[in-house]
Design an enzyme around this catalytic site. Structure first.
Site, PDB file in Angstrom:
ATOM      1  NE  ARG A  26      -0.719  -0.030   4.844  1.00  0.00           N
ATOM      2  CZ  ARG A  26      -1.405   0.166   5.934  1.00  0.00           C
ATOM      3  NH1 ARG A  26      -2.579   0.739   5.872  1.00  0.00           N
ATOM      4  NH2 ARG A  26      -0.918  -0.200   7.086  1.00  0.00           N
ATOM      5  CE  LYS A  71       1.951   2.798   5.953  1.00  0.00           C
ATOM      6  NZ  LYS A  71       2.871   2.670   7.084  1.00  0.00           N
ATOM      7  CG  ASP A  75      -7.888  -2.027   1.907  1.00  0.00           C
ATOM      8  OD1 ASP A  75      -6.699  -1.900   2.269  1.00  0.00           O
ATOM      9  OD2 ASP A  75      -8.866  -1.706   2.624  1.00  0.00           O
ATOM     10  NE  ARG A 100       6.030   5.460   3.757  1.00  0.00           N
ATOM     11  CZ  ARG A 100       6.067   4.286   4.353  1.00  0.00           C
ATOM     12  NH1 ARG A 100       6.092   4.217   5.661  1.00  0.00           N
ATOM     13  NH2 ARG A 100       6.113   3.178   3.662  1.00  0.00           N
ATOM     14  NE  ARG A 143      10.000  -0.777   2.576  1.00  0.00           N
ATOM     15  CZ  ARG A 143       9.170  -0.375   3.526  1.00  0.00           C
ATOM     16  NH1 ARG A 143       9.082  -1.056   4.643  1.00  0.00           N
ATOM     17  NH2 ARG A 143       8.416   0.692   3.359  1.00  0.00           N
ATOM     18  CG  ASP A 191       8.683  -6.557   6.226  1.00  0.00           C
ATOM     19  OD1 ASP A 191       9.014  -7.341   7.133  1.00  0.00           O
ATOM     20  OD2 ASP A 191       7.556  -6.036   6.162  1.00  0.00           O
ATOM     21  CG  ASP A 208       6.887   0.509   6.917  1.00  0.00           C
ATOM     22  OD1 ASP A 208       6.856   1.534   6.210  1.00  0.00           O
ATOM     23  OD2 ASP A 208       6.839  -0.636   6.443  1.00  0.00           O
TER      24      ASP A 208
HETATM   25  P1  AMP Z   1       3.803  -3.817   7.782  1.00  0.00           P
HETATM   26  O1  AMP Z   1       4.413  -4.858   8.681  1.00  0.00           O
HETATM   27  O2  AMP Z   1       2.569  -3.177   8.302  1.00  0.00           O
HETATM   28  O3  AMP Z   1       4.820  -2.793   7.394  1.00  0.00           O
HETATM   29  O4  AMP Z   1       3.299  -4.536   6.437  1.00  0.00           O
HETATM   30  C1  AMP Z   1       3.699  -5.800   5.995  1.00  0.00           C
HETATM   31  C2  AMP Z   1       3.283  -6.012   4.560  1.00  0.00           C
HETATM   32  O5  AMP Z   1       1.867  -5.931   4.419  1.00  0.00           O
HETATM   33  C3  AMP Z   1       3.860  -5.031   3.566  1.00  0.00           C
HETATM   34  O6  AMP Z   1       4.129  -5.734   2.382  1.00  0.00           O
HETATM   35  C4  AMP Z   1       2.726  -4.056   3.382  1.00  0.00           C
HETATM   36  O7  AMP Z   1       2.801  -3.391   2.157  1.00  0.00           O
HETATM   37  C5  AMP Z   1       1.520  -4.970   3.444  1.00  0.00           C
HETATM   38  N1  AMP Z   1       0.285  -4.276   3.865  1.00  0.00           N
HETATM   39  C6  AMP Z   1      -0.026  -3.793   5.085  1.00  0.00           C
HETATM   40  N2  AMP Z   1      -1.254  -3.230   5.079  1.00  0.00           N
HETATM   41  C7  AMP Z   1      -1.740  -3.353   3.829  1.00  0.00           C
HETATM   42  C8  AMP Z   1      -2.962  -2.981   3.175  1.00  0.00           C
HETATM   43  N3  AMP Z   1      -3.950  -2.356   3.824  1.00  0.00           N
HETATM   44  N4  AMP Z   1      -3.104  -3.269   1.866  1.00  0.00           N
HETATM   45  C9  AMP Z   1      -2.124  -3.891   1.197  1.00  0.00           C
HETATM   46  N5  AMP Z   1      -0.977  -4.286   1.744  1.00  0.00           N
HETATM   47  C10 AMP Z   1      -0.761  -4.015   3.040  1.00  0.00           C
HETATM   48 MG    MG Z   2       6.157  -2.494   6.389  1.00  0.00          MG
END
Ligand code: AMP
Ligand code: MG
Length: 525
Positions: free
Chosen positions: A104, A124, A136, A194, A201, A274, A284
């Site tokens: 996202r 974002k 989504d 951002r 990463r 990541d 993040d």
């Molecule tokens: P995070 O640990 O929150 O940084 O996210 C882990 C993974 O999930 C990353 O690949 C993000 O891009 C994906 N992600 C988190 N929230 C969403 C969302 N609402 N829609 C699509 N991908 C998401």
């Molecule tokens: Mg992330």
């Protein structure tokens, strides 16, 4: 806005996904996929950061323009923008998760400003990408306020971080189940823009290392040339020597970042590989939190409530673990274990050294005096473990201890204690500690004025307390953005007294102790 000079090296130099349609998939042999932000119904500005705008050479007038709102909500593309989502993987909670990627986040390209600095621009919450998996690609106002405010607060605290340019609501509803308990509800959608010199990463390298196409070397060489040009010697071939220097720098900047977190009481909450920036930037902002009472075992992330893997006190170790995973990914380019191990061992040593200096500065000492200092620090933690004490307020109050009288000193510290009454054991620990502390002060070469100035520079008065962020969110969800703006203003000068904002430097009220959004945060965002 037409002053923005895009150079878009990422897409110019790296291979693109051959598929151009936007649907969830596994992507091999490419660093990114072309993707367009989703059109949003009714974007409205919530806040922007003047300081971040300056990095792009944008004026206040630019920020207030319709075009700014359209561009940074994703509704309008400037001529030279080339939007894309990148492909990466990562270890989540210690397990390899395979392909993740910008699910996202949509990159709009990179600009070079008039000082020659490169800034990548990323939205974002601007819609789905090939990496969205089943989600989504959107973000809600609640989590976007948290990311926006905290990015800029961290910058002003002097902790390396990605920056936040703007926060807009989209006019669309996004459904989220906040506590993952079967109660989904619509929330306001939002987009944060951002900025960072690069959003690369650890997980990018990890993912490319598993592919056979020379992609890893191509990406490493690109990263060094673009983000670490100072490591390149004239005419030198990119090879082992430079790769090792580069890895050393990644360990050093990661270490600096973690020391910064430990100094200000920040808990990231999801230190998956990541979510680790190759530039050592805090990146993040999800279920992060700020220590209230000093507790190394505390994590705000409810997903981690059982194992506390990413608790405050675990962060230095986890960063080290993450660096190991990165070293594994880079191994094939270096083909020797020892030099990598040496650098990794150096991280632990460096961290301990820097943490020590940082703690001594927090206590107002200008030099280290050896083992006694360690004892002094450890006995302070022993007191914290016995009596619930607000970390931020304690160090700030410590600046104001004037009298040698222990009773007076304890009264000065009172505002940082959560309980009204102090038990006998805690009292004895604190009294003994204060005596030693004052003796130690007398041994330090620094004058009282210098000591105060030093402490004031490293001990913030204002941090984005969990409950304050939540209050700002609840107001904004009702259409009142005033507290977002108030916090943004105050957090620009976290080390200044700002007596008119004293109400934002108070310990957590009782009602916030176990409230969702304050002490408990899920990854739902
Ligand atoms: P995070 O640990 O929150 O940084 O996210 C882990 C993974 O999930 C990353 O690949 C993000 O891009 C994906 N992600 C988190 N929230 C969403 C969302 N609402 N829609 C699509 N991908 C998401
Ligand atoms: Mg992330």
């Amino acid at each position: 806005m037409n002053t923005l000079t895009f150079d878009n090296q990422f897409v110019k130099q790296l291979p693109a996904d051959k598929v151009e349609e936007n649907y969830p998939r596994q992507v091999q042999g490419a660093c990114y996929s072309w993707v367009k932000p989703k059109h949003m119904q009714a974007p409205a500005m919530v806040a922007y950061s003047t300081e971040a705008a300056e990095l792009l050479g944008l004026t206040e007038q630019d920020c207030q323009s319709r075009e700014f709102l359209n561009v940074f909500s994703g509704n309008q593309q400037l001529d030279d923008m080339q939007a894309y989502a990148t492909c990466y993987g990562g270890h989540q909670f210690g397990n390899w998760a395979g392909q993740l990627g910008d699910g996202r986040a949509i990159n709009l390209g990179e600009i070079v400003n008039n000082q020659g600095q490169r800034w990548a621009i990323q939205l974002k919450g601007a819609g789905a990408t090939p990496y969205s998996r089943t989600a989504d690609g959107l973000a809600v106002l609640r989590s976007s306020i948290r990311e926006f405010l905290c990015s800029e607060a961290m910058y002003h605290l002097g902790v390396p971080t990605t920056r936040a340019l703007s926060l807009v609501t989209t006019g669309e509803q996004v459904v989220r189940d906040v506590m993952y308990d079967g109660n989904p509800a619509p929330e306001l959608g939002a987009v944060v823009c951002r900025l960072a010199p690069s959003f690369t990463r650890f997980g990018h390298f990890q993912y490319y290392a598993q592919q056979e196409s020379g992609l890893l070397k191509q990406f490493v060489d690109y990263t060094i040339k673009t983000d670490f040009p100072h490591l390149l010697k004239a005419d030198a071939e990119l090879g082992k020597e430079i790769y090792l220097k580069w890895f050393q720098e990644i360990c050093d900047t990661t270490c600096d970042m973690i020391v910064g977190w430990m100094r200000v009481g920040f808990v990231h909450g999801v230190m998956n590989t990541d979510n680790m920036s190759i530039l050592g930037l805090t990146i993040d902002y999800g279920p992060y939190g700020w220590l209230e009472s000093y507790n190394p075992n505390w994590t705000p992330n409810t997903t981690d409530s059982q194992h506390h893997r990413y608790a405050f006190g675990e962060q230095p170790k986890i960063a080290h673990w993450n660096l190991y995973q990165l070293a594994n990914a880079l191994y094939s380019l270096i083909d020797e274990v020892e030099p990598l191990e040496k650098i990794l061992n150096g991280y632990a040593e460096k961290y301990h050294g820097q943490w020590n200096v940082m703690m001594l500065q927090k206590l107002g000492f200008s030099q280290a005096l050896g083992d006694e200092d360690n004892e002094l620090i450890q006995s302070l933690f022993a007191f914290f473990a016995e009596h619930e004490t607000d970390m931020t307020l304690f160090f700030r109050d410590l600046i104001h201890i004037e009298s040698k009288n222990i009773g007076d000193a304890i009264s000065t510290l009172k505002s940082s204690f959560y309980a009204e009454e102090m038990g006998d054991k805690a009292k004895a620990l604190l009294e003994a500690w204060l005596e030693k502390y004052q003796q130690r002060q007398a041994q330090d070469a620094i004058s009282s004025e210098e000591r105060k100035a030093l402490m004031q520079r490293v001990n913030p008065k204002y941090v984005l307390r969990n409950y304050l962020a939540q209050q700002a969110i609840e107001k904004a969800e009702q259409g009142d953005n005033s507290m977002v703006h108030e916090l943004m203003m105050v957090l620009k000068k976290p080390y200044d007294e700002q007596p008119e904002h004293e109400h934002l430097a108070q310990k957590r009220p009782d009602w916030a102790k176990h409230k969702v959004g304050c002490s408990m945060l899920s990854c739902s965002s």
